[in-house]
Design a protein around this motif. Structure first.
Motif, PDB file in Angstrom:
ATOM      1  N   LEU A  94       0.825  -1.204   0.000  1.00 31.10           N
ATOM      2  CA  LEU A  94       0.000   0.000   0.000  1.00 31.10           C
ATOM      3  C   LEU A  94       0.864   1.261   0.000  1.00 31.10           C
ATOM      4  CD1 LEU A  94      -2.868   1.325   0.428  1.00 31.10           C
ATOM      5  CD2 LEU A  94      -2.310   1.253   2.850  1.00 31.10           C
ATOM      6  N   VAL A  95       1.835   1.297   0.882  1.00 32.19           N
ATOM      7  CA  VAL A  95       2.719   2.459   0.983  1.00 32.19           C
ATOM      8  C   VAL A  95       3.659   2.517  -0.222  1.00 32.19           C
ATOM      9  CG1 VAL A  95       4.541   3.527   2.357  1.00 32.19           C
ATOM     10  CG2 VAL A  95       2.577   2.496   3.487  1.00 32.19           C
ATOM     11  N   GLY A  96       4.180   1.372  -0.622  1.00 29.44           N
ATOM     12  CA  GLY A  96       5.138   1.322  -1.728  1.00 29.44           C
ATOM     13  C   GLY A  96       4.541   1.727  -3.056  1.00 29.44           C
ATOM     14  N   ASN A  97       3.322   1.286  -3.336  1.00 30.78           N
ATOM     15  CA  ASN A  97       2.705   1.656  -4.620  1.00 30.78           C
ATOM     16  C   ASN A  97       2.530   3.160  -4.736  1.00 30.78           C
ATOM     17  OD1 ASN A  97       2.552  -0.892  -5.722  1.00 30.78           O
ATOM     18  ND2 ASN A  97       0.507  -1.279  -4.952  1.00 30.78           N
ATOM     19  N   MET A  98       2.074   3.791  -3.678  1.00 29.90           N
ATOM     20  CA  MET A  98       1.902   5.246  -3.717  1.00 29.90           C
ATOM     21  C   MET A  98       3.247   5.948  -3.861  1.00 29.90           C
ATOM     22  SD  MET A  98      -1.124   6.003  -0.989  1.00 29.90           S
ATOM     23  CE  MET A  98      -0.343   5.180   0.385  1.00 29.90           C
ATOM     24  N   THR A  99       4.220   5.518  -3.090  1.00 31.46           N
ATOM     25  CA  THR A  99       5.533   6.145  -3.095  1.00 31.46           C
ATOM     26  C   THR A  99       6.256   5.940  -4.423  1.00 31.46           C
ATOM     27  OG1 THR A  99       5.691   5.742  -0.728  1.00 31.46           O
ATOM     28  CG2 THR A  99       7.727   6.282  -1.873  1.00 31.46           C
ATOM     29  N   LEU A 100       6.260   4.705  -4.914  1.00 33.96           N
ATOM     30  CA  LEU A 100       6.999   4.399  -6.134  1.00 33.96           C
ATOM     31  C   LEU A 100       6.359   5.012  -7.372  1.00 33.96           C
ATOM     32  CD1 LEU A 100       7.917   0.722  -5.316  1.00 33.96           C
ATOM     33  CD2 LEU A 100       9.440   2.693  -5.325  1.00 33.96           C
ATOM     34  N   CYS A 101       5.037   5.108  -7.387  1.00 31.74           N
ATOM     35  CA  CYS A 101       4.375   5.762  -8.530  1.00 31.74           C
ATOM     36  C   CYS A 101       4.712   7.246  -8.568  1.00 31.74           C
ATOM     37  CB  CYS A 101       2.868   5.544  -8.464  1.00 31.74           C
ATOM     38  SG  CYS A 101       2.398   3.861  -8.882  1.00 31.74           S
ATOM     39  N   ASN A 102       4.723   7.885  -7.411  1.00 32.69           N
ATOM     40  CA  ASN A 102       5.119   9.300  -7.371  1.00 32.69           C
ATOM     41  C   ASN A 102       6.589   9.466  -7.731  1.00 32.69           C
ATOM     42  OD1 ASN A 102       2.596  10.310  -6.708  1.00 32.69           O
ATOM     43  ND2 ASN A 102       2.946  10.093  -4.517  1.00 32.69           N
ATOM     44  N   LEU A 103       7.429   8.573  -7.239  1.00 36.71           N
ATOM     45  CA  LEU A 103       8.856   8.632  -7.552  1.00 36.71           C
ATOM     46  C   LEU A 103       9.091   8.440  -9.048  1.00 36.71           C
ATOM     47  CD1 LEU A 103      11.767   8.795  -6.422  1.00 36.71           C
ATOM     48  CD2 LEU A 103      11.689   6.303  -6.254  1.00 36.71           C
ATOM     49  N   SER A 104       8.308   7.565  -9.678  1.00 34.18           N
ATOM     50  CA  SER A 104       8.498   7.320 -11.110  1.00 34.18           C
ATOM     51  C   SER A 104       8.142   8.541 -11.955  1.00 34.18           C
ATOM     52  CB  SER A 104       7.678   6.110 -11.563  1.00 34.18           C
ATOM     53  OG  SER A 104       6.304   6.418 -11.590  1.00 34.18           O
ATOM     54  N   ASP A 105       7.320   9.439 -11.418  1.00 35.84           N
ATOM     55  CA  ASP A 105       7.036  10.686 -12.132  1.00 35.84           C
ATOM     56  C   ASP A 105       8.266  11.587 -12.202  1.00 35.84           C
ATOM     57  OD1 ASP A 105       4.412   9.988 -12.603  1.00 35.84           O
ATOM     58  OD2 ASP A 105       3.649  11.033 -10.829  1.00 35.84           O
ATOM     59  N   TYR A 106       9.106  11.532 -11.181  1.00 30.98           N
ATOM     60  CA  TYR A 106      10.289  12.400 -11.123  1.00 30.98           C
ATOM     61  C   TYR A 106      11.527  11.744 -11.715  1.00 30.98           C
ATOM     62  CZ  TYR A 106       7.378  15.156  -8.033  1.00 30.98           C
ATOM     63  OH  TYR A 106       6.358  15.900  -7.537  1.00 30.98           O
ATOM     64  N   VAL A 107      11.739  10.478 -11.419  1.00 32.98           N
ATOM     65  CA  VAL A 107      12.956   9.792 -11.832  1.00 32.98           C
ATOM     66  C   VAL A 107      12.795   9.126 -13.195  1.00 32.98           C
ATOM     67  CG1 VAL A 107      14.578   7.970 -11.162  1.00 32.98           C
ATOM     68  CG2 VAL A 107      13.549   9.394  -9.423  1.00 32.98           C
ATOM     69  N   GLY A 108      11.620   8.617 -13.468  1.00 23.89           N
ATOM     70  CA  GLY A 108      11.361   7.883 -14.701  1.00 23.89           C
ATOM     71  C   GLY A 108      10.846   6.494 -14.380  1.00 23.89           C
ATOM     72  N   ARG A 109      10.112   5.912 -15.316  1.00 24.69           N
ATOM     73  CA  ARG A 109       9.486   4.598 -15.091  1.00 24.69           C
ATOM     74  C   ARG A 109      10.520   3.466 -15.111  1.00 24.69           C
ATOM     75  NH1 ARG A 109       5.811   7.944 -14.049  1.00 24.69           N
ATOM     76  NH2 ARG A 109       4.196   8.449 -15.551  1.00 24.69           N
ATOM     77  N   LYS A 110      11.432   3.513 -16.078  1.00 22.74           N
ATOM     78  CA  LYS A 110      12.391   2.414 -16.226  1.00 22.74           C
ATOM     79  C   LYS A 110      13.310   2.262 -15.020  1.00 22.74           C
ATOM     80  CE  LYS A 110      12.330   2.557 -21.236  1.00 22.74           C
ATOM     81  NZ  LYS A 110      13.096   2.840 -22.452  1.00 22.74           N
ATOM     82  N   PRO A 111      13.905   3.342 -14.497  1.00 28.71           N
ATOM     83  CA  PRO A 111      14.752   3.164 -13.321  1.00 28.71           C
ATOM     84  C   PRO A 111      13.988   2.629 -12.108  1.00 28.71           C
ATOM     85  CG  PRO A 111      15.152   5.316 -14.300  1.00 28.71           C
ATOM     86  CD  PRO A 111      13.984   4.724 -15.006  1.00 28.71           C
ATOM     87  N   VAL A 112      12.740   3.052 -11.953  1.00 26.65           N
ATOM     88  CA  VAL A 112      11.947   2.569 -10.816  1.00 26.65           C
ATOM     89  C   VAL A 112      11.613   1.093 -10.996  1.00 26.65           C
ATOM     90  CG1 VAL A 112       9.742   2.812  -9.603  1.00 26.65           C
ATOM     91  CG2 VAL A 112      11.051   4.839 -10.212  1.00 26.65           C
ATOM     92  N   LEU A 113      11.252   0.685 -12.219  1.00 25.80           N
ATOM     93  CA  LEU A 113      10.968  -0.730 -12.469  1.00 25.80           C
ATOM     94  C   LEU A 113      12.202  -1.590 -12.208  1.00 25.80           C
ATOM     95  CD1 LEU A 113       8.757  -0.684 -15.687  1.00 25.80           C
ATOM     96  CD2 LEU A 113       8.123  -1.567 -13.453  1.00 25.80           C
ATOM     97  N   CYS A 114      13.346  -1.152 -12.701  1.00 27.15           N
ATOM     98  CA  CYS A 114      14.582  -1.922 -12.512  1.00 27.15           C
ATOM     99  C   CYS A 114      14.968  -2.005 -11.041  1.00 27.15           C
ATOM    100  CB  CYS A 114      15.715  -1.311 -13.319  1.00 27.15           C
ATOM    101  SG  CYS A 114      15.527  -1.518 -15.084  1.00 27.15           S
TER     102      CYS A 114
END
Length: 158
Positions: A94-114
């Protein structure tokens, strides 16, 4: 504005985990009145990579669930600790999905997925060397936090 911002329907990656099976359906076109327009931006190769990332994450989760009670009992876990181990994953998710989705907006989708896949792999590997039930509960919370590949893959598509 993108095509997804302008219209209510957009390309989407629907994921449904049923037991140990992963059902994936991809809608790759947007219907605008009588005209069907292809969605821009996500190619066939990218979709296969996303399928693979979500599949790896889902298989890891599906394979660990049946073994968790036996593993926890080997540490002498109480019913409460066993419940914490199962719910800890969901709370971390629950916490990770919210955090990682917001982080992927700033850092990018590929680095967050990796990084999510790498961290999940490290957590599953660390499960082999834990020494107590508390460490196992903490690892389950971390696994839940880093299982954000499904949410980030969905954002990547749309």
């Amino acid at each position: 504005h993108t095509l997804c911002d302008q219209h209510s329907a957009c390309a989407d990656l629907w994921l449904l985990v049923v037991g140990n099976q992963l059902l994936i359906r991809t809608v790759a076109k947007v219907v605008i009145g009588p005209v069907v327009m292809p969605v821009q931006g996500v190619g066939e190769k990218e979709m296969y990579v996303l399928y693979g990332a979500v599949f790896i994450d889902s298989v890891g989760f599906g394979l660990s669930i049946p073994l968790m009670p036996y593993y926890a009992i080997s540490f002498g876990a109480s019913n409460l600790e066993l419940g914490l181990m199962v719910t800890g994953f969901n709370l971390g998710s629950l916490v990770g999905n919210m955090t990682l989705c917001n982080l992927s907006d700033y850092v990018g989708r590929k680095p967050v997925l990796c990084s999510c896949l790498t961290a999940t792999c490290a957590c599953y590997s660390a499960m082999c060397i834990v020494g107590s039930i508390r460490e196992l509960i903490i690892l389950r919370i971390l696994q839940g936090f880093f299982c954000g590949t499904v949410a980030v893959a969905k954002i990547y598509v749309c």
